[in-house]
Scaffold this active site. Structure first.
Site, PDB file in Angstrom:
ATOM      1  N   GLU A  26      -4.531  -7.655   5.126  1.00 32.35           N
ATOM      2  CA  GLU A  26      -3.199  -6.813   4.371  1.00 32.35           C
ATOM      3  C   GLU A  26      -2.828  -7.825   3.261  1.00 32.35           C
ATOM      4  O   GLU A  26      -2.526  -8.082   2.383  1.00 32.35           O
ATOM      5  CB  GLU A  26      -2.408  -6.821   5.885  1.00 32.35           C
ATOM      6  CG  GLU A  26      -2.606  -5.961   7.132  1.00 32.35           C
ATOM      7  CD  GLU A  26      -3.315  -4.515   6.401  1.00 32.35           C
ATOM      8  OE1 GLU A  26      -3.151  -4.314   4.853  1.00 32.35           O
ATOM      9  OE2 GLU A  26      -4.375  -3.952   7.152  1.00 32.35           O
ATOM     10  N   CYS A  62     -10.393   0.178   4.427  1.00 38.01           N
ATOM     11  CA  CYS A  62      -9.580  -0.004   3.773  1.00 38.01           C
ATOM     12  C   CYS A  62      -8.366   1.666   3.377  1.00 38.01           C
ATOM     13  O   CYS A  62      -9.516   2.336   2.703  1.00 38.01           O
ATOM     14  CB  CYS A  62      -8.276  -0.926   2.608  1.00 38.01           C
ATOM     15  SG  CYS A  62      -7.492  -1.014   2.061  1.00 38.01           S
ATOM     16  N   LEU A  63      -7.404   1.884   3.788  1.00 38.87           N
ATOM     17  CA  LEU A  63      -6.825   2.625   3.699  1.00 38.87           C
ATOM     18  C   LEU A  63      -6.810   3.340   2.492  1.00 38.87           C
ATOM     19  O   LEU A  63      -6.181   4.299   1.995  1.00 38.87           O
ATOM     20  CB  LEU A  63      -5.148   3.520   4.437  1.00 38.87           C
ATOM     21  CG  LEU A  63      -5.485   2.993   6.032  1.00 38.87           C
ATOM     22  CD1 LEU A  63      -4.020   2.608   6.148  1.00 38.87           C
ATOM     23  CD2 LEU A  63      -6.101   4.324   6.529  1.00 38.87           C
ATOM     24  N   GLN A 121       0.421  -1.376   0.085  1.00 40.22           N
ATOM     25  CA  GLN A 121       0.159  -0.163  -0.231  1.00 40.22           C
ATOM     26  C   GLN A 121       1.205   1.422   0.012  1.00 40.22           C
ATOM     27  O   GLN A 121      -0.015   2.273  -0.108  1.00 40.22           O
ATOM     28  CB  GLN A 121      -1.201  -0.240   1.516  1.00 40.22           C
ATOM     29  CG  GLN A 121      -2.331  -0.885   0.979  1.00 40.22           C
ATOM     30  CD  GLN A 121      -2.896  -0.898   2.081  1.00 40.22           C
ATOM     31  OE1 GLN A 121      -2.208  -1.616   3.221  1.00 40.22           O
ATOM     32  NE2 GLN A 121      -4.260  -0.012   2.178  1.00 40.22           N
TER      33      GLN A 121
END
Ligand code: NI
Length: 165
Positions: free
Chosen positions: A135, A92-93, A52
């Protein structure tokens, strides 16, 4: 204190597969520290994976304490046991403002390495178990979008394109 830029969907780099960590050195430790800084800076974040932040190493950090008191790092994680499937709402970021309900094992055993490369095994429950699976999806180039139903995904991508156009 280094905050890294978090890639956001539909950035194509989020679709790349991550590679196992083989070298446990300064560069890895800096990545881990930066992942924690970046996660803690993001409000209400509980986990973050290296892909990410545009680093294709199988490294993830997690902290569900709410007060930064339980930092956990998992390198090259593998799930060796799964039990008790439950429907869980995830965010989710890399997809700000989006929530997706996903069926996940809520009881898992994970085998991973720590920052020095030492193997460990841990039993995780509920959101800890869910977060590790979330993740690990990033390591395979998957986001919550790939977990949506086909109808929701089509509508999601269509409405995003409209918003940008
Ligand atoms: Ni995520």
């Amino acid at each position: 204190m280094t905050q890294l830029e978090i890639l956001e969907y539909p950035d194509p780099r989020l679709r790349l597969k991550s590679q196992p960590v083989t070298v446990f050195d300064q560069s890895l430790w800096r990545l881990i520290d930066d992942l924690f800084d970046t996660m803690y800076a993001a409000k209400s974040a509980i986990g973050l994976s290296a892909p990410q932040v545009n680093d294709l190493r199988r490294v993830m950090v997690m902290d569900l304490s709410g007060d930064a008191s339980d930092p956990q790092v998992y390198i090259n994680p593998e799930i060796t046991k799964k039990a008790l499937i439950g429907l869980v709402e995830e965010s989710c970021l890399s997809l700000p403002g989006t929530k997706v309900n996903i069926w996940r094992a809520v009881n898992i055993r994970v085998r991973a390495q720590d920052r020095d490369g030492v193997f460990f095994e841990r039993d995780l429950e509920r959101m800890h178990a869910v977060c590790v699976q979330h993740e690990m999806d990033h390591f395979e180039g998957k986001t919550l979008v790939e977990r949506m139903s086909i109808f929701r995904r089509l509508h999601f991508n269509w409405s995003r394109k409209r918003a940008i156009a």
